[in-house]
Structures are given as C-alpha cells and as structure tokens.
Scaffold this motif. Structure first.
Motif, PDB file in Angstrom:
ATOM      1  N   GLY A 250       4.604   2.363  -4.985  1.00  0.00           N
ATOM      2  CA  GLY A 250       4.340   3.564  -5.769  1.00  0.00           C
ATOM      3  C   GLY A 250       2.874   3.770  -6.094  1.00  0.00           C
ATOM      4  N   THR A 251       2.034   2.796  -5.763  1.00  0.00           N
ATOM      5  CA  THR A 251       0.598   2.974  -5.976  1.00  0.00           C
ATOM      6  C   THR A 251       0.011   3.699  -4.770  1.00  0.00           C
ATOM      7  N   ALA A 252      -1.190   4.198  -4.937  1.00  0.00           N
ATOM      8  CA  ALA A 252      -1.850   4.907  -3.830  1.00  0.00           C
ATOM      9  C   ALA A 252      -1.967   3.989  -2.616  1.00  0.00           C
ATOM     10  N   GLU A 253      -1.946   4.605  -1.452  1.00  0.00           N
ATOM     11  CA  GLU A 253      -1.955   3.864  -0.190  1.00  0.00           C
ATOM     12  C   GLU A 253      -3.086   2.839  -0.100  1.00  0.00           C
ATOM     13  N   HIS A 254      -4.264   3.195  -0.613  1.00  0.00           N
ATOM     14  CA  HIS A 254      -5.441   2.321  -0.484  1.00  0.00           C
ATOM     15  C   HIS A 254      -5.603   1.351  -1.655  1.00  0.00           C
ATOM     16  N   GLU A 255      -4.693   1.360  -2.621  1.00  0.00           N
ATOM     17  CA  GLU A 255      -4.780   0.440  -3.754  1.00  0.00           C
ATOM     18  C   GLU A 255      -4.035  -0.856  -3.455  1.00  0.00           C
ATOM     19  N   HIS A 256      -4.536  -1.960  -3.971  1.00  0.00           N
ATOM     20  CA  HIS A 256      -3.918  -3.288  -3.830  1.00  0.00           C
ATOM     21  C   HIS A 256      -3.670  -3.693  -2.366  1.00  0.00           C
ATOM     22  N   PRO A 257      -4.678  -3.532  -1.504  1.00  0.00           N
ATOM     23  CA  PRO A 257      -4.453  -3.842  -0.083  1.00  0.00           C
ATOM     24  C   PRO A 257      -4.116  -5.309   0.174  1.00  0.00           C
ATOM     25  N   ASP A 258      -4.637  -6.230  -0.646  1.00  0.00           N
ATOM     26  CA  ASP A 258      -4.320  -7.650  -0.455  1.00  0.00           C
ATOM     27  C   ASP A 258      -2.829  -7.900  -0.667  1.00  0.00           C
ATOM     28  N   ILE A 259      -2.317  -7.392  -1.763  1.00  0.00           N
ATOM     29  CA  ILE A 259      -0.901  -7.598  -2.091  1.00  0.00           C
ATOM     30  C   ILE A 259      -0.015  -6.895  -1.069  1.00  0.00           C
ATOM     31  N   LYS A 260      -0.358  -5.654  -0.747  1.00  0.00           N
ATOM     32  CA  LYS A 260       0.449  -4.894   0.211  1.00  0.00           C
ATOM     33  C   LYS A 260       0.419  -5.546   1.592  1.00  0.00           C
ATOM     34  N   GLY A 261      -0.729  -6.115   1.956  1.00  0.00           N
ATOM     35  CA  GLY A 261      -0.835  -6.800   3.241  1.00  0.00           C
ATOM     36  C   GLY A 261       0.046  -8.041   3.282  1.00  0.00           C
ATOM     37  N   ARG A 262       0.028  -8.819   2.198  1.00  0.00           N
ATOM     38  CA  ARG A 262       0.880 -10.015   2.138  1.00  0.00           C
ATOM     39  C   ARG A 262       2.357  -9.624   2.170  1.00  0.00           C
ATOM     40  N   GLU A 263       2.694  -8.590   1.411  1.00  0.00           N
ATOM     41  CA  GLU A 263       4.081  -8.117   1.391  1.00  0.00           C
ATOM     42  C   GLU A 263       4.526  -7.697   2.793  1.00  0.00           C
ATOM     43  N   ASN A 264       3.697  -6.927   3.454  1.00  0.00           N
ATOM     44  CA  ASN A 264       4.002  -6.450   4.801  1.00  0.00           C
ATOM     45  C   ASN A 264       4.150  -7.604   5.783  1.00  0.00           C
ATOM     46  N   ALA A 265       3.260  -8.585   5.690  1.00  0.00           N
ATOM     47  CA  ALA A 265       3.322  -9.742   6.585  1.00  0.00           C
ATOM     48  C   ALA A 265       4.613 -10.529   6.377  1.00  0.00           C
ATOM     49  N   LEU A 266       4.975 -10.751   5.125  1.00  0.00           N
ATOM     50  CA  LEU A 266       6.202 -11.511   4.855  1.00  0.00           C
ATOM     51  C   LEU A 266       7.436 -10.743   5.315  1.00  0.00           C
ATOM     52  N   GLU A 267       7.445  -9.428   5.103  1.00  0.00           N
ATOM     53  CA  GLU A 267       8.587  -8.631   5.570  1.00  0.00           C
ATOM     54  C   GLU A 267       8.668  -8.628   7.092  1.00  0.00           C
ATOM     55  N   ASN A 268       7.519  -8.599   7.774  1.00  0.00           N
ATOM     56  CA  ASN A 268       7.518  -8.713   9.236  1.00  0.00           C
ATOM     57  C   ASN A 268       8.075 -10.070   9.663  1.00  0.00           C
ATOM     58  N   PHE A 269       7.685 -11.117   8.950  1.00  0.00           N
ATOM     59  CA  PHE A 269       8.187 -12.459   9.253  1.00  0.00           C
ATOM     60  C   PHE A 269       9.709 -12.512   9.087  1.00  0.00           C
ATOM     61  N   PHE A 270      10.219 -11.882   8.037  1.00  0.00           N
ATOM     62  CA  PHE A 270      11.669 -11.873   7.816  1.00  0.00           C
ATOM     63  C   PHE A 270      12.393 -11.160   8.959  1.00  0.00           C
ATOM     64  N   LEU A 271      11.773 -10.121   9.496  1.00  0.00           N
ATOM     65  CA  LEU A 271      12.351  -9.448  10.670  1.00  0.00           C
ATOM     66  C   LEU A 271      12.327 -10.378  11.882  1.00  0.00           C
ATOM     67  N   LEU A 272      11.221 -11.078  12.057  1.00  0.00           N
ATOM     68  CA  LEU A 272      11.075 -12.012  13.173  1.00  0.00           C
ATOM     69  C   LEU A 272      12.193 -13.047  13.180  1.00  0.00           C
ATOM     70  N   VAL A 273      12.477 -13.610  12.006  1.00  0.00           N
ATOM     71  CA  VAL A 273      13.476 -14.682  11.939  1.00  0.00           C
ATOM     72  C   VAL A 273      14.894 -14.163  11.760  1.00  0.00           C
ATOM     73  N   GLY A 274      15.056 -12.846  11.631  1.00  0.00           N
ATOM     74  CA  GLY A 274      16.385 -12.276  11.476  1.00  0.00           C
ATOM     75  C   GLY A 274      17.011 -12.595  10.126  1.00  0.00           C
ATOM     76  N   LEU A 275      16.182 -12.612   9.086  1.00  0.00           N
ATOM     77  CA  LEU A 275      16.677 -12.917   7.745  1.00  0.00           C
ATOM     78  C   LEU A 275      17.672 -11.856   7.303  1.00  0.00           C
ATOM     79  N   ASP A 276      18.754 -12.307   6.710  1.00  0.00           N
ATOM     80  CA  ASP A 276      19.780 -11.416   6.184  1.00  0.00           C
ATOM     81  C   ASP A 276      19.140 -10.466   5.162  1.00  0.00           C
ATOM     82  N   PRO A 277      19.342  -9.150   5.302  1.00  0.00           N
ATOM     83  CA  PRO A 277      18.735  -8.203   4.361  1.00  0.00           C
ATOM     84  C   PRO A 277      19.109  -8.484   2.896  1.00  0.00           C
TER      85      PRO A 277
END
Length: 127
Positions: free
Chosen positions: A79-106
């Motif tokens: 809900g924050t602006a696209e360019h705010e908190h890029p470190d946190i959003k980047g980590r979140e995105n990376a972990l969610e990509n990892f969960f897709l990679l391993v087929g983690l149950d939603p």
C-alpha cells in the motif's frame, strides 16, 4: 508442496533468480525511480545469495523453513508508493519468488504472511 528439490536444483534456481536481479540492476537507470529500482534488485540479489549460501550447508526443507522465518520477520509495506521501502519490497519479492521455485503450499505462505509485523513494529525503514 511438490516433490522436494534437490540442493543442486535449489542452487540452480537461485542462481537463475540472481541473474535476473543482476539484469534489473543494470537497467535501473532506465526506470522512473532508478535508485529505488536499483535497491529493489540489489535486495533481491542479496536474498538469493544468502539462501544459496544457506542451501550449501542445509537440507532443502531447512532452507525453506529458514526462508519462511525471514518472511515472517519482514514488515508489511503493502500500500506504500511503488518507490518507497525498496529494500523491504525487494526482500519480500525475492522470498515470494523462492516460494514459487520450491512449490510452497500457498496456505503455508499465507500463514507466514499473517505473522508479519506492521512497518512501525518491524525493522527501521530503509531506502
């Protein structure tokens, strides 16, 4: 969850994601918010590298649990602006990509997400 990945498959997937993040770092100057885009890509790359290093000495299921714990610790910045908190959003995105990679149950991801703190309760804002 699908059939567990071998350590080699996990490392290959993380290496692939690191390459994508590296490409994003190189194209950051072309984006509307170059500094934020760069930090987002750098944060993703750091997470992939850290998970890769962890995977070299731990079993796949331990790496997944470690990633879930990292995810639970991330504060919400949705809900924050696209360019705010890029470190946190980047980590979140990376972990969610990892969960897709391993087929983690939603459902497992949703449960971990529900335990995440609000930004004011979590780590200090960066970027």
């Amino acid at each position: 969850m699908k059939e567990p990945l071998t350590t080699e498959q996990l490392l290959q997937g993380l290496k692939h994601y690191r390459r994508i993040a590296r490409q994003d770092m190189l194209r950051a100057p072309e984006t509307p918010h170059p500094d934020a885009f760069l930090r987002h890509a750098e944060s993703r790359r750091e997470v992939y590298a850290a998970l890769g290093a962890y995977a070299e000495t731990h079993a796949s299921d331990e790496v997944i649990e470690h990633a879930l714990e990292l995810y639970r610790q991330l504060p919400f910045v949705t809900g924050t602006a696209e360019h705010e908190h890029p470190d946190i959003k980047g980590r979140e995105n990376a972990l969610e990509n990892f969960f897709l990679l391993v087929g983690l149950d939603p459902k497992t991801r949703r449960e971990a997400r529900s335990k995440r703190p609000r930004l004011s309760e979590g780590v200090p804002a960066q970027g």
